[in-house]
Design an enzyme around this catalytic site. Structure first.
Site, PDB file in Angstrom:
ATOM      1  N   ARG A   1      -2.659  -4.477   1.463  1.00  0.00           N
ATOM      2  CA  ARG A   1      -2.309  -3.203   0.824  1.00  0.00           C
ATOM      3  C   ARG A   1      -0.936  -3.302   0.176  1.00  0.00           C
ATOM      4  O   ARG A   1      -0.708  -2.776  -0.909  1.00  0.00           O
ATOM      5  CB  ARG A   1      -2.295  -2.062   1.869  1.00  0.00           C
ATOM      6  CG  ARG A   1      -3.665  -1.673   2.382  1.00  0.00           C
ATOM      7  CD  ARG A   1      -3.657  -0.264   2.991  1.00  0.00           C
ATOM      8  NE  ARG A   1      -2.879  -0.149   4.221  1.00  0.00           N
ATOM      9  CZ  ARG A   1      -3.402  -0.195   5.449  1.00  0.00           C
ATOM     10  NH1 ARG A   1      -4.694  -0.345   5.625  1.00  0.00           N
ATOM     11  NH2 ARG A   1      -2.637  -0.070   6.505  1.00  0.00           N
TER      12      ARG A   1
ATOM     13  N   ARG B   1      -5.597   2.309  14.544  1.00  0.00           N
ATOM     14  CA  ARG B   1      -6.690   2.510  13.584  1.00  0.00           C
ATOM     15  C   ARG B   1      -7.279   1.165  13.166  1.00  0.00           C
ATOM     16  O   ARG B   1      -6.558   0.179  13.034  1.00  0.00           O
ATOM     17  CB  ARG B   1      -6.182   3.256  12.340  1.00  0.00           C
ATOM     18  CG  ARG B   1      -5.836   4.708  12.588  1.00  0.00           C
ATOM     19  CD  ARG B   1      -5.704   5.446  11.287  1.00  0.00           C
ATOM     20  NE  ARG B   1      -5.308   4.537  10.198  1.00  0.00           N
ATOM     21  CZ  ARG B   1      -4.875   4.922   9.026  1.00  0.00           C
ATOM     22  NH1 ARG B   1      -4.741   6.199   8.768  1.00  0.00           N
ATOM     23  NH2 ARG B   1      -4.563   4.055   8.111  1.00  0.00           N
TER      24      ARG B   1
ATOM     25  N   ARG C   1      -0.350   5.935  -9.121  1.00  0.00           N
ATOM     26  CA  ARG C   1      -0.365   4.647  -8.461  1.00  0.00           C
ATOM     27  C   ARG C   1      -0.145   3.501  -9.454  1.00  0.00           C
ATOM     28  O   ARG C   1       0.125   2.372  -9.066  1.00  0.00           O
ATOM     29  CB  ARG C   1      -1.751   4.482  -7.803  1.00  0.00           C
ATOM     30  CG  ARG C   1      -1.776   3.663  -6.559  1.00  0.00           C
ATOM     31  CD  ARG C   1      -3.188   3.664  -5.987  1.00  0.00           C
ATOM     32  NE  ARG C   1      -3.450   4.825  -5.167  1.00  0.00           N
ATOM     33  CZ  ARG C   1      -3.146   4.889  -3.871  1.00  0.00           C
ATOM     34  NH1 ARG C   1      -2.598   3.865  -3.281  1.00  0.00           N
ATOM     35  NH2 ARG C   1      -3.398   5.958  -3.176  1.00  0.00           N
TER      36      ARG C   1
ATOM     37  N   ARG D   1       1.643   1.667  15.622  1.00  0.00           N
ATOM     38  CA  ARG D   1       1.165   3.043  15.535  1.00  0.00           C
ATOM     39  C   ARG D   1      -0.159   3.223  16.276  1.00  0.00           C
ATOM     40  O   ARG D   1      -1.109   2.479  16.062  1.00  0.00           O
ATOM     41  CB  ARG D   1       1.000   3.400  14.051  1.00  0.00           C
ATOM     42  CG  ARG D   1       0.713   4.861  13.797  1.00  0.00           C
ATOM     43  CD  ARG D   1       0.877   5.187  12.343  1.00  0.00           C
ATOM     44  NE  ARG D   1      -0.105   4.514  11.498  1.00  0.00           N
ATOM     45  CZ  ARG D   1      -0.082   4.535  10.169  1.00  0.00           C
ATOM     46  NH1 ARG D   1       0.871   5.164   9.536  1.00  0.00           N
ATOM     47  NH2 ARG D   1      -1.014   3.927   9.484  1.00  0.00           N
TER      48      ARG D   1
ATOM     49  N   LYS E   1       6.687   7.922   3.376  1.00  0.00           N
ATOM     50  CA  LYS E   1       6.860   8.997   2.393  1.00  0.00           C
ATOM     51  C   LYS E   1       5.940  10.197   2.667  1.00  0.00           C
ATOM     52  O   LYS E   1       6.336  11.331   2.447  1.00  0.00           O
ATOM     53  CB  LYS E   1       6.669   8.480   0.966  1.00  0.00           C
ATOM     54  CG  LYS E   1       5.308   7.899   0.668  1.00  0.00           C
ATOM     55  CD  LYS E   1       5.283   7.378  -0.770  1.00  0.00           C
ATOM     56  CE  LYS E   1       4.099   6.503  -1.077  1.00  0.00           C
ATOM     57  NZ  LYS E   1       2.849   6.732  -0.376  1.00  0.00           N
TER      58      LYS E   1
END
Ligand SMILES: [Zn+2]
Length: 220
Positions: free
Chosen positions: A175, A164, A92, A131, A15
């Site tokens: 998460r 990362r 959130r 990624r 998003k």
């Protein structure tokens, strides 16, 4: 084109990337909580120092403080008044959504669409694990189909390209479960203005879907 939009979806649903693309093409301002907090901290006001403290101590910034920051941004930012916004990563929780509703009312703003990026956990895991990011310039690669020409080295700036530290499978799953528990109830909260989008397609296909939705809403 002035739009008031909210993007919902799990971390890694894409998003943020799509909000960025929409901002680049139409000038609608992407408001991400992460960016807002960094901005406030950099200004070194009393509020900034307070926020820096939370972040420094690894504590969550309380709802009231985040809402205060968003409120300031909405009331003061000229671009937002002219072009509207895309809320990305905020609210959130249902509680934050309640507080946001009041802030929008006070500013005579109304959400036109809540776009939900629908994607399953396994797709997110695969996507994020692939990624690779340049530590120097931030350019994003991926290990499936977009590697730098020289292994581990950025094509643009020569910086170090790697995954990362936060992007381990364990952390991605963690998460996601926090998102499921705290954020997903917002789908019910925004039921009336919710539009679903398939978040597992490729970037350009998603953007096309998004443009269609946004322009249909605009002309409605
Ligand atoms: Zn680079």
């Amino acid at each position: 084109m002035k739009k008031f939009l909210l993007f919902l979806g799990a971390p890694g649903s894409g998003k943020g990337t799509q909000a960025q693309k929409l901002q680049n093409k139409y000038g609608i301002c992407q408001i991400s909580t992460g960016d807002l907090l960094r901005e406030v901290i950099a200004r070194k006001t009393d509020l900034g120092k307070k926020v820096a403290n939370y972040v420094h101590n690894g504590e969550l910034v309380p709802d009231e403080v985040i809402v205060e920051i968003v409120k300031d941004k909405l009331a003061q930012d000229k671009d937002i008044k002219e072009n509207g916004f895309i809320l990305d990563g905020f609210p959130r929780t249902v509680r934050q959504a309640d507080l946001l509703r009041k802030v929008l009312q006070d500013n005579n703003m109304q959400l036109e669409a809540v776009v939900f990026f629908e994607i399953d956990l396994e797709t997110i895991v695969k996507r994020i694990l692939g990624r690779l990011t340049c530590a120097k310039c931030g350019k994003i690669y991926n290990s499936y189909n977009n590697l730098p020409a020289q292994e581990g080295q950025c094509d643009v700036c020569g910086g170090k390209v790697a995954r990362r530290v936060d992007d381990t499978e364990e952390k991605i799953r963690k998460r996601f479960s926090i998102y499921k528990e705290q954020t997903e109830p917002l789908l019910g909260y925004y039921e009336d203005s919710l539009i679903k989008i398939a978040g597992d397609k490729d970037l350009n296909a998603i953007f096309e879907d998004l443009e269609e939705i946004v322009s249909a809403k605009i002309n409605a």
